[in-house]
Write a protein that holds these residues in place. Structure first.
Motif, PDB file in Angstrom:
ATOM      1  N   GLY A   1       0.760  -1.183  -0.154  1.00 29.62           N
ATOM      2  CA  GLY A   1      -0.091  -0.059  -0.070  1.00 29.62           C
ATOM      3  C   GLY A   1       0.915   1.442  -0.040  1.00 29.62           C
ATOM      4  O   GLY A   1       0.578   2.355  -0.907  1.00 29.62           O
ATOM      5  N   CYS A   2       1.843   1.205   0.694  1.00 27.75           N
ATOM      6  CA  CYS A   2       2.836   2.402   0.875  1.00 27.75           C
ATOM      7  C   CYS A   2       3.335   2.687  -0.500  1.00 27.75           C
ATOM      8  O   CYS A   2       3.673   4.041  -0.607  1.00 27.75           O
ATOM      9  CB  CYS A   2       3.841   2.166   1.884  1.00 27.75           C
ATOM     10  N   TYR A   3       3.687   1.567  -1.277  1.00 26.81           N
ATOM     11  CA  TYR A   3       4.501   2.004  -2.595  1.00 26.81           C
ATOM     12  C   TYR A   3       3.721   1.864  -3.849  1.00 26.81           C
ATOM     13  O   TYR A   3       4.119   1.586  -4.936  1.00 26.81           O
ATOM     14  CB  TYR A   3       5.763   1.040  -2.720  1.00 26.81           C
ATOM     15  N   ARG A   4       2.317   1.532  -3.672  1.00 31.57           N
ATOM     16  CA  ARG A   4       1.389   1.502  -4.501  1.00 31.57           C
ATOM     17  C   ARG A   4       1.235   2.499  -5.751  1.00 31.57           C
ATOM     18  O   ARG A   4       1.120   2.192  -7.040  1.00 31.57           O
ATOM     19  CB  ARG A   4      -0.136   1.138  -4.084  1.00 31.57           C
ATOM     20  N   ALA A   5       1.695   3.632  -5.328  1.00 33.52           N
ATOM     21  CA  ALA A   5       1.720   4.643  -6.551  1.00 33.52           C
ATOM     22  C   ALA A   5       3.067   4.382  -7.249  1.00 33.52           C
ATOM     23  O   ALA A   5       3.192   5.272  -8.520  1.00 33.52           O
ATOM     24  CB  ALA A   5       1.869   6.170  -5.959  1.00 33.52           C
ATOM     25  N   LEU A   6       4.028   3.694  -7.052  1.00 33.52           N
ATOM     26  CA  LEU A   6       5.005   3.426  -7.933  1.00 33.52           C
ATOM     27  C   LEU A   6       4.997   2.052  -8.740  1.00 33.52           C
ATOM     28  O   LEU A   6       4.637   1.445  -8.350  1.00 33.52           O
ATOM     29  CB  LEU A   6       6.319   3.404  -6.857  1.00 33.52           C
ATOM     30  N   SER A   7       5.583   2.371  -9.942  1.00 32.47           N
ATOM     31  CA  SER A   7       5.814   1.192 -10.764  1.00 32.47           C
ATOM     32  C   SER A   7       6.711   0.353 -10.267  1.00 32.47           C
ATOM     33  O   SER A   7       7.584   0.558  -9.592  1.00 32.47           O
ATOM     34  CB  SER A   7       6.014   1.575 -12.130  1.00 32.47           C
ATOM     35  N   ASP A   8       6.719  -1.038 -10.655  1.00 31.33           N
ATOM     36  CA  ASP A   8       7.523  -2.020 -10.302  1.00 31.33           C
ATOM     37  C   ASP A   8       9.155  -1.369 -10.758  1.00 31.33           C
ATOM     38  O   ASP A   8      10.254  -1.520  -9.857  1.00 31.33           O
ATOM     39  CB  ASP A   8       7.541  -3.240 -11.074  1.00 31.33           C
ATOM     40  N   ALA A   9       9.256  -0.797 -11.861  1.00 28.70           N
ATOM     41  CA  ALA A   9      10.571  -0.242 -12.462  1.00 28.70           C
ATOM     42  C   ALA A   9      10.977   0.894 -11.300  1.00 28.70           C
ATOM     43  O   ALA A   9      11.904   1.200 -10.867  1.00 28.70           O
ATOM     44  CB  ALA A   9      10.350   0.500 -13.509  1.00 28.70           C
ATOM     45  N   ASP A  10       9.993   1.730 -10.964  1.00 32.50           N
ATOM     46  CA  ASP A  10      10.203   2.976 -10.084  1.00 32.50           C
ATOM     47  C   ASP A  10      10.595   2.431  -8.760  1.00 32.50           C
ATOM     48  O   ASP A  10      11.434   3.111  -8.121  1.00 32.50           O
ATOM     49  CB  ASP A  10       8.954   3.933  -9.903  1.00 32.50           C
TER      50      ASP A  10
ATOM     51  N   THR B   1      14.183   1.328  -8.963  1.00 33.51           N
ATOM     52  CA  THR B   1      15.002   2.608  -8.952  1.00 33.51           C
ATOM     53  C   THR B   1      15.193   3.135  -7.615  1.00 33.51           C
ATOM     54  O   THR B   1      16.399   3.419  -7.198  1.00 33.51           O
ATOM     55  CB  THR B   1      14.492   3.594 -10.135  1.00 33.51           C
ATOM     56  N   LEU B   2      14.140   3.467  -6.883  1.00 38.00           N
ATOM     57  CA  LEU B   2      14.467   3.952  -5.695  1.00 38.00           C
ATOM     58  C   LEU B   2      15.273   2.962  -4.673  1.00 38.00           C
ATOM     59  O   LEU B   2      15.976   3.547  -3.953  1.00 38.00           O
ATOM     60  CB  LEU B   2      12.794   4.110  -5.045  1.00 38.00           C
ATOM     61  N   LEU B   3      14.849   1.806  -4.599  1.00 38.88           N
ATOM     62  CA  LEU B   3      15.683   0.952  -3.973  1.00 38.88           C
ATOM     63  C   LEU B   3      17.143   1.078  -4.319  1.00 38.88           C
ATOM     64  O   LEU B   3      17.931   1.174  -3.438  1.00 38.88           O
ATOM     65  CB  LEU B   3      15.162  -0.787  -4.062  1.00 38.88           C
ATOM     66  N   ALA B   4      17.720   1.163  -5.613  1.00 40.65           N
ATOM     67  CA  ALA B   4      18.993   1.161  -5.901  1.00 40.65           C
ATOM     68  C   ALA B   4      19.575   2.498  -5.385  1.00 40.65           C
ATOM     69  O   ALA B   4      20.605   2.782  -5.042  1.00 40.65           O
ATOM     70  CB  ALA B   4      18.995   1.320  -7.570  1.00 40.65           C
ATOM     71  N   LEU B   5      18.718   3.559  -5.608  1.00 41.82           N
ATOM     72  CA  LEU B   5      19.203   4.885  -5.336  1.00 41.82           C
ATOM     73  C   LEU B   5      19.535   4.812  -3.610  1.00 41.82           C
ATOM     74  O   LEU B   5      20.522   5.491  -3.264  1.00 41.82           O
ATOM     75  CB  LEU B   5      18.307   5.894  -5.541  1.00 41.82           C
ATOM     76  N   LEU B   6      18.615   4.219  -2.846  1.00 41.54           N
ATOM     77  CA  LEU B   6      18.708   4.459  -1.556  1.00 41.54           C
ATOM     78  C   LEU B   6      19.700   3.390  -1.182  1.00 41.54           C
ATOM     79  O   LEU B   6      20.788   3.921   0.033  1.00 41.54           O
ATOM     80  CB  LEU B   6      17.467   3.879  -0.574  1.00 41.54           C
ATOM     81  N   GLN B   7      20.038   2.383  -1.544  1.00 41.79           N
ATOM     82  CA  GLN B   7      21.014   1.427  -1.304  1.00 41.79           C
ATOM     83  C   GLN B   7      22.329   2.310  -1.888  1.00 41.79           C
ATOM     84  O   GLN B   7      23.698   2.072  -1.167  1.00 41.79           O
ATOM     85  CB  GLN B   7      21.095   0.134  -2.188  1.00 41.79           C
ATOM     86  N   GLY B   8      22.512   2.881  -2.822  1.00 40.58           N
ATOM     87  CA  GLY B   8      23.752   3.755  -3.143  1.00 40.58           C
ATOM     88  C   GLY B   8      23.982   4.824  -1.946  1.00 40.58           C
ATOM     89  O   GLY B   8      25.316   4.782  -1.630  1.00 40.58           O
ATOM     90  N   LEU B   9      23.116   5.225  -1.372  1.00 40.14           N
ATOM     91  CA  LEU B   9      23.215   6.251  -0.147  1.00 40.14           C
ATOM     92  C   LEU B   9      23.817   5.566   0.795  1.00 40.14           C
ATOM     93  O   LEU B   9      24.514   6.053   1.527  1.00 40.14           O
ATOM     94  CB  LEU B   9      22.123   7.102   0.125  1.00 40.14           C
ATOM     95  N   ILE B  10      23.197   4.403   1.055  1.00 41.77           N
ATOM     96  CA  ILE B  10      23.677   3.637   2.477  1.00 41.77           C
ATOM     97  C   ILE B  10      24.951   3.082   2.057  1.00 41.77           C
ATOM     98  O   ILE B  10      25.694   3.034   3.182  1.00 41.77           O
ATOM     99  CB  ILE B  10      22.682   2.379   2.719  1.00 41.77           C
ATOM    100  N   ALA B  11      25.396   2.958   0.908  1.00 36.14           N
ATOM    101  CA  ALA B  11      26.886   2.346   0.628  1.00 36.14           C
ATOM    102  C   ALA B  11      27.681   3.321   1.062  1.00 36.14           C
ATOM    103  O   ALA B  11      28.841   2.916   1.250  1.00 36.14           O
ATOM    104  CB  ALA B  11      26.824   1.648  -0.865  1.00 36.14           C
ATOM    105  N   GLU B  12      27.431   4.409   0.705  1.00 35.40           N
ATOM    106  CA  GLU B  12      28.106   5.670   0.867  1.00 35.40           C
ATOM    107  C   GLU B  12      28.726   5.728   2.320  1.00 35.40           C
ATOM    108  O   GLU B  12      29.944   6.092   2.752  1.00 35.40           O
ATOM    109  CB  GLU B  12      27.711   6.923   0.525  1.00 35.40           C
TER     110      GLU B  12
END
Length: 138
Positions: free
Chosen positions: A113-122, A125-136
């Protein structure tokens, strides 16, 4: 530029806050809090882990995790066993496993429900971006 970064930071915090509220509400239906369920998840991922390791895994102080673990033991969801030296190991009980499993079902529904507004691709992408921030930070 700093205004945009502040807006971004606030948007991340708002999304996190909404997610936490929804998880707290859903988990209350199974008799657990988000902190309890998060601790059960951490113990499940690392059976026998120390309070220090589990505190780090759940973003808590060791003292706060110790208090939480005491409540989980009192509820019959976690068992503490002696480890090497003074180390105390944490393990889920069968009851704790049941609460964890029920919590996974709740979380799957809530997060969908929280992420219903995002497509699977989005979402990817969001997960990859956040993981990039965490990896820093690592």
């Amino acid at each position: 530029m700093h205004g945009d970064l502040q807006v971004l930071g606030r948007a991340v915090k708002q999304a996190q806050y909404r997610q936490h509220r929804a998880l707290e509400s859903g988990l209350s239906a199974i008799g657990a809090t988000l902190a309890q369920w998060d601790a059960l998840r951490a113990i499940s991922r690392s059976p026998g882990a120390s309070a220090r390791a589990l505190a780090a895994e759940t973003f808590q102080t060791e003292q706060a995790f110790g208090t939480l673990a005491g409540r989980l033991v009192a509820q019959g969801w976690v068992e503490r066993r002696p480890g090497h030296g003074r180390r105390i190991e944490h393990h889920l009980t069968p009851s704790g496993e049941q609460v964890l499993k029920a919590g996974h079902k709740v979380a799957d529904e809530v997060l969908a429900g929280c992420y219903r507004a995002l497509s699977d691709a989005d979402r990817r992408t969001l997960l990859a971006l956040l993981q990039g921030l965490i990896a820093e930070d690592a």
